[in-house]
Each structure stands twice: as structure tokens, then as C-alpha cells.
Design a protein around this motif. Structure first.
Motif, PDB file in Angstrom:
ATOM      1  N   ASP A  30       0.810  -1.178   0.045  1.00 13.12           N
ATOM      2  CA  ASP A  30      -0.055   0.146   0.039  1.00 13.12           C
ATOM      3  C   ASP A  30       0.769   1.176  -0.028  1.00 13.12           C
ATOM      4  N   THR A  31       0.496   2.185  -0.592  1.00 12.49           N
ATOM      5  CA  THR A  31       1.092   3.474  -0.589  1.00 12.49           C
ATOM      6  C   THR A  31       0.992   4.287   0.495  1.00 12.49           C
ATOM      7  N   PRO A  32       2.112   4.648   1.089  1.00  9.01           N
ATOM      8  CA  PRO A  32       2.025   5.511   2.184  1.00  9.01           C
ATOM      9  C   PRO A  32       1.520   6.984   1.865  1.00  9.01           C
ATOM     10  N   ARG A  33       0.389   7.220   1.741  1.00  8.95           N
ATOM     11  CA  ARG A  33      -0.369   8.582   1.217  1.00  8.95           C
ATOM     12  C   ARG A  33       0.205   9.632   2.123  1.00  8.95           C
ATOM     13  N   ASP A  34       0.449  10.586   1.372  1.00  8.13           N
ATOM     14  CA  ASP A  34       0.821  12.048   2.126  1.00  8.13           C
ATOM     15  C   ASP A  34       2.061  11.946   2.888  1.00  8.13           C
ATOM     16  N   ASP A  35       2.912  10.782   2.489  1.00  2.00           N
ATOM     17  CA  ASP A  35       4.228  10.590   3.486  1.00  2.00           C
ATOM     18  C   ASP A  35       5.332  10.501   2.418  1.00  2.00           C
ATOM     19  N   TYR A  36       6.082  11.534   1.949  1.00  2.31           N
ATOM     20  CA  TYR A  36       6.764  11.176   1.083  1.00  2.31           C
ATOM     21  C   TYR A  36       8.174  10.382   1.408  1.00  2.31           C
ATOM     22  N   GLN A  37       8.556  10.639   2.610  1.00  3.06           N
ATOM     23  CA  GLN A  37       9.778   9.923   3.089  1.00  3.06           C
ATOM     24  C   GLN A  37       9.263   8.509   3.349  1.00  3.06           C
ATOM     25  N   GLY A  38       8.110   8.033   3.583  1.00  2.00           N
ATOM     26  CA  GLY A  38       7.453   6.666   3.891  1.00  2.00           C
ATOM     27  C   GLY A  38       7.360   5.992   2.349  1.00  2.00           C
ATOM     28  N   CYS A  39       7.337   6.778   1.458  1.00  2.00           N
ATOM     29  CA  CYS A  39       7.287   6.223   0.049  1.00  2.00           C
ATOM     30  C   CYS A  39       8.803   5.931  -0.349  1.00  2.00           C
ATOM     31  N   LEU A  40       9.795   6.761  -0.269  1.00  2.39           N
ATOM     32  CA  LEU A  40      11.026   6.358  -0.042  1.00  2.39           C
ATOM     33  C   LEU A  40      11.342   5.112   0.350  1.00  2.39           C
ATOM     34  N   ASP A  41      11.025   5.022   1.529  1.00  8.03           N
ATOM     35  CA  ASP A  41      11.642   3.925   2.507  1.00  8.03           C
ATOM     36  C   ASP A  41      10.654   2.445   1.757  1.00  8.03           C
ATOM     37  N   ALA A  42       9.420   2.963   1.403  1.00  8.73           N
ATOM     38  CA  ALA A  42       8.856   1.794   0.526  1.00  8.73           C
ATOM     39  C   ALA A  42       9.383   1.295  -0.376  1.00  8.73           C
ATOM     40  N   VAL A  43       9.910   2.161  -1.378  1.00  9.91           N
ATOM     41  CA  VAL A  43      10.615   1.748  -2.366  1.00  9.91           C
ATOM     42  C   VAL A  43      11.986   1.017  -1.997  1.00  9.91           C
ATOM     43  N   LYS A  44      12.427   1.419  -1.035  1.00  8.80           N
ATOM     44  CA  LYS A  44      13.921   0.942  -0.763  1.00  8.80           C
ATOM     45  C   LYS A  44      13.969  -0.556  -0.334  1.00  8.80           C
ATOM     46  N   HIS A  45      12.708  -0.885   0.408  1.00  5.84           N
ATOM     47  CA  HIS A  45      12.421  -2.004   0.875  1.00  5.84           C
ATOM     48  C   HIS A  45      12.039  -3.029   0.055  1.00  5.84           C
ATOM     49  N   LEU A  46      11.270  -2.516  -1.118  1.00  5.46           N
ATOM     50  CA  LEU A  46      10.702  -3.297  -2.319  1.00  5.46           C
ATOM     51  C   LEU A  46      12.098  -3.833  -3.092  1.00  5.46           C
ATOM     52  N   VAL A  47      12.920  -2.772  -3.397  1.00 10.48           N
ATOM     53  CA  VAL A  47      13.980  -3.169  -4.155  1.00 10.48           C
ATOM     54  C   VAL A  47      14.755  -4.092  -3.492  1.00 10.48           C
ATOM     55  N   GLN A  48      15.214  -4.102  -2.079  1.00 10.41           N
ATOM     56  CA  GLN A  48      15.861  -5.150  -0.998  1.00 10.41           C
ATOM     57  C   GLN A  48      15.240  -6.393  -1.252  1.00 10.41           C
ATOM     58  N   ALA A  49      13.887  -6.344  -1.194  1.00 11.40           N
ATOM     59  CA  ALA A  49      13.093  -7.588  -1.185  1.00 11.40           C
ATOM     60  C   ALA A  49      13.488  -8.508  -2.565  1.00 11.40           C
ATOM     61  N   ALA A  50      13.252  -7.754  -3.790  1.00 10.56           N
ATOM     62  CA  ALA A  50      13.522  -8.257  -5.022  1.00 10.56           C
ATOM     63  C   ALA A  50      14.830  -8.679  -5.282  1.00 10.56           C
ATOM     64  N   GLU A  51      15.795  -7.962  -4.912  1.00  8.39           N
ATOM     65  CA  GLU A  51      17.326  -8.503  -5.163  1.00  8.39           C
ATOM     66  C   GLU A  51      17.814  -9.629  -4.066  1.00  8.39           C
ATOM     67  N   GLU A  52      16.881  -9.847  -3.031  1.00  2.00           N
ATOM     68  CA  GLU A  52      17.261 -10.690  -2.083  1.00  2.00           C
ATOM     69  C   GLU A  52      16.686 -11.921  -2.500  1.00  2.00           C
ATOM     70  N   ALA A  53      15.408 -11.748  -3.061  1.00  2.69           N
ATOM     71  CA  ALA A  53      14.933 -13.083  -3.583  1.00  2.69           C
ATOM     72  C   ALA A  53      15.316 -13.598  -5.062  1.00  2.69           C
ATOM     73  N   THR A  54      16.092 -12.651  -5.719  1.00  2.48           N
ATOM     74  CA  THR A  54      16.456 -13.131  -6.856  1.00  2.48           C
ATOM     75  C   THR A  54      18.157 -13.364  -6.821  1.00  2.48           C
ATOM     76  N   HIS A  55      18.745 -12.991  -5.921  1.00  6.74           N
ATOM     77  CA  HIS A  55      20.269 -12.969  -5.507  1.00  6.74           C
ATOM     78  C   HIS A  55      20.845 -12.129  -7.023  1.00  6.74           C
ATOM     79  N   ALA A  56      20.334 -11.087  -7.197  1.00  4.41           N
ATOM     80  CA  ALA A  56      20.940 -10.381  -8.341  1.00  4.41           C
ATOM     81  C   ALA A  56      20.655  -8.754  -8.090  1.00  4.41           C
ATOM     82  N   THR A  57      21.355  -7.859  -8.714  1.00  2.76           N
ATOM     83  CA  THR A  57      21.148  -6.596  -8.576  1.00  2.76           C
ATOM     84  C   THR A  57      20.806  -6.193  -9.987  1.00  2.76           C
ATOM     85  N   GLY A  58      19.740  -5.256 -10.007  1.00  2.00           N
ATOM     86  CA  GLY A  58      19.096  -4.622 -11.079  1.00  2.00           C
ATOM     87  C   GLY A  58      19.305  -3.114 -11.423  1.00  2.00           C
ATOM     88  N   THR A  59      19.006  -2.731 -12.819  1.00  2.00           N
ATOM     89  CA  THR A  59      18.644  -1.335 -12.810  1.00  2.00           C
ATOM     90  C   THR A  59      17.341  -1.252 -12.417  1.00  2.00           C
TER      91      THR A  59
END
Length: 297
Positions: A30-59
Motif C-alpha cells: 500500500d502507498t503511504p499516502r501523504d508521506d513522501y519519506q515513507g514512500c521512499l522507504d517503501a521503494v527501498k524495501h521493495l528493491v531489497q526484497a526483489a534483489e534478495e529473492a533473485t540473488h541479483a542486482t538490477g537497474t
């Protein structure tokens, strides 16, 4: 590996694609509405989850409901208004420690469908989101067309063309103008039109169930929606004359639209013939996030 993120008003989604477009990982929060920093943190956590699951780094490519100003580098025109005026690319690069590419979400839809979707192989694809809002993007030979000011395809801010007397001046919108495409041709607009006539707020599929059952108010709301979207598409046909229209977002799942729109468009088309196809996004509501990943193609 290519990572794509769709940062929307209600959800933030990530997809990881292999070089040939095979999906390796997907997750949404879910998007942290009206929370810019919260959205940045959500993106960071999603990228970490994707790269941990795939064991790869992506663009990383990102689709947003707005765009970066070529003059200031700050986000503008986002209906997720809390990101407007922010240096999103720089903030994300600092958080993630890598470069990012950011495009309007409708441009990402256009790129996705032009790459391996409903517009694959077409020279000019006009992709239209008819969901929470209504924006559009243009892909030319598979690449997003930004324009000199970064507003290529921004049809949501335009007043629905050929307004009828009983439509004028139209409802207010967050853009600041009345009767705009974003307000009237979106799924939200479809719902609000029904509410204005009945006092009851229903979901789009509930209104369509009533329409299919012959409810006269729901039938009129649907017919007026088709008319407004058809006029907007006809304007694009007259100006851009794309090879294909592709619809994405929740309203694109209404199968009747693909039969009902073309004949309503015809009186507004400045030509003696019109056979441009109108197609549903092949990748559904995940097309935008795939297009974000393809920004590094």
C-alpha cells in the motif's frame, strides 16, 4: 536484471524482469499516502526484497503519476500531490545508491505495450490509463515521447472536447480546470457521475452489473462515459493519428468499451474512414511496472 516500480496513489509495486522479459519477482504494498519519506522507504524495501529473492542486482526504472520538470528537475503534475516539488530522482539515488530512470506512469504503460504487448511492432502507440485518474502516454518506435517540456501525452489536463450543453462547464478537478479528461474519463469519474445522479457511491463493476441488468440510470452513466472517452480518443486520432490505442487501468476491463467506442468516435474523426484498433493492455494493471523496468532497454 531490470527492476521496475510503479508508484501509484494506492499501491507501490515492483517487478524484476530477466533480459528476455521473463518475470522473476513481483510484490506490491500500500502507498503511504501523504508521506513522501515513507514512500521512499517503501521503494527501498521493495528493491531489497526483489534483489534478495533473485540473488541479483538490477537497474531501476520508476513510473510515477506525474513527471520530472526538465527545467527544475522536480516532480510536477502528480495527482499524488505530496511528491510535487520534490527531487525524486536524486532522493532515490541517495537512498538506493544507484542511478534511477523516472517516467510518467502512462509513458511506462505505452513503452510496455509497445515493447511486448498490445502495441508490439506499432510505430506510434497512444496508451491511456482509465483508472483512479486518466492520463496517457505516447511511445514512438518503443520509446516514450516526452516532448520539449516533458508533457508529451498529458491529456488528463485537457477539457473533454466537444462539450455538450448539459455538460458545460463540467465538474471541478484537482488540476484546477473544469470538465477535464482526468475527472470525467477515469474510473473515479465514472463512479462520481453515478453518485451525482443517485446519491450512492458504487464501485465501477457494481455500476456495470446494474447497467447490464438494464438499470436506466446505470445505462445513462455508461453511455455518457463512452461518449466522453470517445470524444477524447477522437481528439487524439485527429491530432496524433496513432497506429493503435491501448487502454489500461480498471475501466479497461469493461469488454463492452472496445465495441462501443469506435462508432461513437466516428462523427468526430476528421476523415472518411477510421479503423485504428482500440485494444486492452496485454499485461493488464501490471503493464506500467513492466514498462518502468524497460526504461533501461
Amino acid at each position: 536484471m531490470r527492476l521496475g516500480i510503479d508508484w501509484g496513489g494506492t499501491k507501490i509495486e515492483i517487478v524484476a524482469l530477466s533480459g528476455d522479459g521473463h518475470e522473476l519477482f513481483r510484490k506490491r504494498v500500500d502507498t503511504p499516502r501523504d508521506d513522501y519519506q515513507g514512500c521512499l522507504d517503501a521503494v527501498k524495501h521493495l528493491v531489497q526484497a526483489a534483489e534478495e529473492a533473485t540473488h541479483a542486482t538490477g537497474t531501476l526504472g520508476l513510473g510515477i503519476p506525474g513527471s520530472l520538470s526538465p527545467k527544475t528537475g522536480l516532480v510536477k503534475n502528480a495527482n499524488s500531490t505530496w511528491m510535487n516539488g520534490k527531487p525524486l530522482d536524486k532522493d532515490l539515488e541517495e537512498v538506493l545508491g544507484r542511478p534511477v530512470r523516472i517516467q510518467n506512469d502512462a509513458n511506462c504503460l505505452a513503452v510496455s505495450e509497445a515493447t511486448d504487448g498490445a502495441g508490439a511492432g506499432a510505430h506510434v502507440v497512444h496508451a491511456i490509463i482509465v483508472g483512479t485518474g486518466s492520463g496517457s502516454g505516447i511511445a514512438i518506435d518503443g520509446k516514450a515521447h516526452l516532448g520539449a517540456n516533458g508533457i508529451g501525452g498529458e491529456w488528463g489536463a485537457i477539457t473533454v472536447p466537444w462539450l455538450k450543453p448539459d455538460e458545460f462547464p463540467g465538474p471541478d478537478s484537482w488540476i484546477g480546470h473544469k470538465g477535464v479528461i482526468d475527472r470525467w474519463c477515469s474510473g473515479t469519474g465514472f463512479q462520481l457521475d453515478y453518485k451525482d445522479r443517485t446519491g450512492t457511491l458504487l464501485k465501477g463493476h457494481e455500476i456495470m452489473d446494474l447497467k447490464r441488468a438494464g438499470d436506466p440510470v446505470a445505462v445513462r452513466v455508461y453511455e455518457d462515459y463512452v461518449s466522453r472517452l470517445a470524444r477524447a480518443l477522437a481528439m487524439s486520432a485527429n491530432l496524433l493519428d496513432p497506429d493503435v490505442f491501448v487502454l489500461g487501468g480498471g475501466m479497461s476491463n469493461i469488454d463492452e468499451l472496445y465495441q462501443d467506442l469506435p462508432p461513437v468516435m466516428l462523427p468526430y474523426i476528421f476523415s472518411d474512414t477510421f479503423d485504428t484498433p482500440i485494444r486492452k493492455a496485454m499485461h493488464g494493471d501490471s503493464s506500467g511496472v513492466r514498462g518502468a523496468a524497460w526504461l533501461w532497454e
